[in-house]
Design a protein around this motif. Structure first.
Motif, mmCIF file in Angstrom:
data_model
loop_
_atom_site.group_PDB
_atom_site.id
_atom_site.type_symbol
_atom_site.label_atom_id
_atom_site.label_comp_id
_atom_site.label_asym_id
_atom_site.label_seq_id
_atom_site.Cartn_x
_atom_site.Cartn_y
_atom_site.Cartn_z
ATOM 1 N N MET A 1 0.849 -1.197 0.000
ATOM 2 C CA MET A 1 0.000 0.000 0.000
ATOM 3 C C MET A 1 0.885 1.247 0.000
ATOM 4 O O MET A 1 1.855 1.322 0.745
ATOM 5 C CB MET A 1 -0.889 -0.004 1.234
ATOM 6 C CG MET A 1 -2.195 0.742 1.046
ATOM 7 S SD MET A 1 -3.248 0.004 -0.202
ATOM 8 C CE MET A 1 -4.799 0.700 0.272
ATOM 9 N N LEU A 2 0.503 2.215 -0.839
ATOM 10 C CA LEU A 2 1.303 3.424 -0.948
ATOM 11 C C LEU A 2 0.788 4.504 -0.026
ATOM 12 O O LEU A 2 -0.345 4.472 0.458
ATOM 13 C CB LEU A 2 1.267 3.935 -2.396
ATOM 14 C CG LEU A 2 1.899 3.006 -3.442
ATOM 15 C CD1 LEU A 2 1.610 3.513 -4.823
ATOM 16 C CD2 LEU A 2 3.390 2.906 -3.202
ATOM 17 N N GLN A 3 1.616 5.514 0.141
ATOM 18 C CA GLN A 3 1.268 6.656 0.975
ATOM 19 C C GLN A 3 0.067 7.394 0.399
ATOM 20 O O GLN A 3 -0.017 7.679 -0.777
ATOM 21 C CB GLN A 3 2.470 7.608 1.019
ATOM 22 C CG GLN A 3 2.163 8.959 1.650
ATOM 23 C CD GLN A 3 3.296 9.940 1.405
ATOM 24 O OE1 GLN A 3 4.314 9.586 0.836
ATOM 25 N NE2 GLN A 3 3.114 11.169 1.834
ATOM 26 N N PHE A 303 -5.025 9.701 -4.937
ATOM 27 C CA PHE A 303 -4.515 10.459 -6.080
ATOM 28 C C PHE A 303 -4.167 9.540 -7.247
ATOM 29 O O PHE A 303 -3.596 8.468 -7.079
ATOM 30 C CB PHE A 303 -3.260 11.256 -5.694
ATOM 31 C CG PHE A 303 -2.482 11.724 -6.893
ATOM 32 C CD1 PHE A 303 -2.927 12.806 -7.654
ATOM 33 C CD2 PHE A 303 -1.328 11.061 -7.305
ATOM 34 C CE1 PHE A 303 -2.227 13.210 -8.786
ATOM 35 C CE2 PHE A 303 -0.622 11.458 -8.421
ATOM 36 C CZ PHE A 303 -1.073 12.542 -9.171
ATOM 37 N N SER A 304 -4.497 10.008 -8.456
ATOM 38 C CA SER A 304 -4.016 9.360 -9.673
ATOM 39 C C SER A 304 -3.943 10.419 -10.772
ATOM 40 O O SER A 304 -4.673 11.417 -10.747
ATOM 41 C CB SER A 304 -4.928 8.206 -10.096
ATOM 42 O OG SER A 304 -6.200 8.683 -10.502
ATOM 43 N N GLY A 389 -1.635 5.658 -2.802
ATOM 44 C CA GLY A 389 -2.699 5.055 -2.003
ATOM 45 C C GLY A 389 -3.172 3.738 -2.561
ATOM 46 O O GLY A 389 -3.429 2.790 -1.836
ATOM 47 N N GLN A 390 -3.328 3.668 -3.871
ATOM 48 C CA GLN A 390 -3.765 2.436 -4.517
ATOM 49 C C GLN A 390 -3.112 2.369 -5.891
ATOM 50 O O GLN A 390 -3.133 3.341 -6.641
ATOM 51 C CB GLN A 390 -5.290 2.413 -4.660
ATOM 52 C CG GLN A 390 -5.823 1.193 -5.378
ATOM 53 C CD GLN A 390 -7.339 1.252 -5.548
ATOM 54 O OE1 GLN A 390 -7.998 2.144 -5.037
ATOM 55 N NE2 GLN A 390 -7.875 0.277 -6.265
ATOM 56 N N ILE A 391 -2.524 1.237 -6.219
ATOM 57 C CA ILE A 391 -1.824 1.109 -7.498
ATOM 58 C C ILE A 391 -2.836 0.906 -8.627
ATOM 59 O O ILE A 391 -3.646 -0.025 -8.593
ATOM 60 C CB ILE A 391 -0.830 -0.064 -7.469
ATOM 61 C CG1 ILE A 391 0.276 0.218 -6.440
ATOM 62 C CG2 ILE A 391 -0.213 -0.286 -8.844
ATOM 63 C CD1 ILE A 391 1.274 -0.896 -6.284
#
Length: 535
Positions: A1-3, A303-304, A389-391
């Motif tokens: 999981m990303l920041q 974010f994306s 946050g989510q890939i």
């Protein structure tokens, strides 16, 4: 999981998304697209005085044509991003190139917009490039507003133009205003929504807002101004449109089934005030983006964003490279770490900018719909998905196949470092590709592009931005294919005598063919050979 990004309330995020308007302006060359862009900036209050595509001695050049070569030639060669605020909305306007040789840049831009403005020449109607770009909009059901331009010149009948839009484009045209006069007799428009006649006065070179007089359709003063016959004709046309014309329906427009149509003259500022207001009122807020089978909503807190454009030397003083990002969801923040799906690792966004064509200013945050520039130290490429946050990984941006080829020669061999650096940075922008012949003593690069004008742009920019003089020599090839097969198999391949083997920048084997017949012959003689187009 990303920041995850710093916390922002859902209500605040929803509000920021709702006030974004991101649209592109498209047209066939010389329909008046960049002139319209400049005048919309005037009416939005983003500039005090409108510039000109072909500026006179004491006039400003068009804001969106900020590159030296654009000002010299009077054409747009790259998409200009202009961000500004108007009436509480954050506007992201993208002025695209009209010439077919630069269509790949326009195509990529249309992949990141929520709506488009289609500009038509009243005398020419639907033209080749307009039709092609319209079909690109159709791929995503992008809502389109139509502005029929150059009513100050003799043109075709309005009803004929509406019929052409419906017959050729397969979309229902819903007129929002109606022209009064044609060519030298063009005096204004009748607004079908407010049911009022709007007469305009010309200003010096169209640099300032056109004064407007508003009248009722049946006002006797109009008979004096227009003449009895012209006034009677206007009344008949309006009554016909009210009875038989397509009525504007917002749902049909947002679904891409109908286009609201406006008539006017961009160069004289006729009909622009109501058009700009309608653009703000009609254009949708940011929509969802597809990542495989998933639909990423703009109001998602994660974010994306999607990199759709690379530009070198936007700041001539620092020779920097900028990656243009469309924020798709969540919030972008300065200095945040994001995941680059292509690289499979995290990168830090050290600096982000909002652009107004060639001008920029740093921003601390950006929201869905915003187009921002990121300082690019070489880690971003066109088509990259950035996320936190989510890939996720957005669907790829298709590439156009090159159809024109040339050898690029460095005339001053003492400047080989500048030559290599300049060519490398320009190739990163995606407008041209570079190959090197497999077996050749000379290591001069072979350029490949969709259109030949791209080669002129490369030589002009190498001269202006890197101080390198170059020359090009046209090659007879018409297509390129990438070789995918076992190296042992390659030894037994029977290559046509006039084709050439080369390597691309990633050292992948490429075959350059002089015709489709030669390509098909090669496949026929070598069934074990796999030849692929550019992905």
């Amino acid at each position: 999981m990303l920041q995850q990004t710093t916390a922002i309330s859902q209500n605040d995020l929803d509000h920021e998304v709702s006030r974004r308007r991101t649209f592109a302006i498209i047209s066939h060359p010389d329909a008046g697209k960049t002139t319209l862009t400049e005048k919309l900036l005037l009416y939005a209050g983003a500039v005090d005085m409108a510039g000109s595509v072909r500026a006179r001695k004491n006039q400003r050049s068009a804001t969106s044509d900020y590159m030296e070569i654009e000002q010299q030639r009077g054409i747009s060669i790259t998409t200009a991003a202009l961000q500004f605020d108007c009436q509480g909305y954050r506007i992201n306007l993208l002025d695209t190139p009209g010439h077919q040789d630069f269509s790949e840049d326009t195509y990529r831009t249309l992949m990141v917009t929520d709506s488009a403005v289609m500009v038509l020449d009243a005398a020419k109607g639907i033209e080749t490039q307009t039709k092609k770009l319209f079909q690109v909009c159709r791929l995503r059901n992008t809502p389109i507003l139509t502005f029929i331009n150059k009513l100050d010149r003799p043109g075709r009948e309005p009803l004929e133009l509406l019929d052409e839009i419906e017959q050729i484009m397969g979309i229902s045209p819903a007129p929002i205003n109606w022209p009064i006069g044609n060519g030298p007799t063009f005096k204004g428009v009748y607004d079908l929504r407010s049911k009022s006649v709007m007469l305009f006065e010309r200003t010096k070179h169209g640099q300032y807002r056109a004064p407007v007089q508003v009248h009722d359709l049946y006002d006797s003063l109009l008979t004096e101004m227009l003449g009895q016959d012209e006034h009677a004709r206007l009344i008949d046309e309006i009554e016909l449109i009210n009875v038989a014309g397509t009525k504007f329906n917002m749902d049909d427009y947002l679904a891409g089934r109908a286009t609201p149509v406006f008539f006017g003259s961009a160069i004289n500022n006729f009909g622009l005030e109501t058009f700009w207001q309608a653009l703000i009122d009609f254009a949708p807020s940011p929509g969802a983006y597809q990542a495989g089978q998933d639909s990423i909503q703009p109001t998602s807190p994660m974010f994306s964003g999607l990199i759709f454009k690379i530009q070198a030397n936007m700041d001539p003083q620092h020779r920097d490279r900028v990656a243009f990002l469309r924020v798709c969801s969540g919030r972008l923040e300065k200095d945040m770490q994001v995941y680059n799906s292509r690289l499979g690792r995290k990168v830090r966004i050290s600096r982000a900018y909002r652009f107004f064509a060639g001008e920029r200013e740093p921003v601390d945050e950006a929201f869905p719909g915003d187009v921002v520039g990121l300082a690019n130290p070489g880690v971003f490429s066109i088509g990259d998905t950035l996320c936190a946050g989510q890939i996720v990984e957005f669907n790829t941006i298709p590439r156009f196949q090159p159809e024109h080829f040339c050898v690029l020669q460095n005339i001053d061999i003492g400047k080989y470092k500048q030559f290599n650096k300049g060519l490398g940075q320009l190739v990163e922008e995606g407008a041209v590709q570079v190959f090197f012949y497999k077996e050749s003593l000379r290591k001069e690069p072979v350029l490949a592009a969709v259109g030949e004008l791209q080669f002129e742009v490369v030589t002009a920019r190498l001269r202006a931005e890197y101080g390198v003089e170059t020359a090009t020599s046209k090659l007879p090839f018409t297509c390129a294919r990438w070789v995918e097969c076992d190296p042992k198999v390659q030894k037994d391949i029977i290559w046509p005598s006039t084709c050439k083997l080369a390597y691309d920048r990633d050292e992948k084997l490429v075959v350059l063919f002089s015709s489709e017949w030669e390509l098909n012959y090669c496949r026929e003689k070598n069934p074990q050979l796999v030849l692929k187009e550019l992905g």
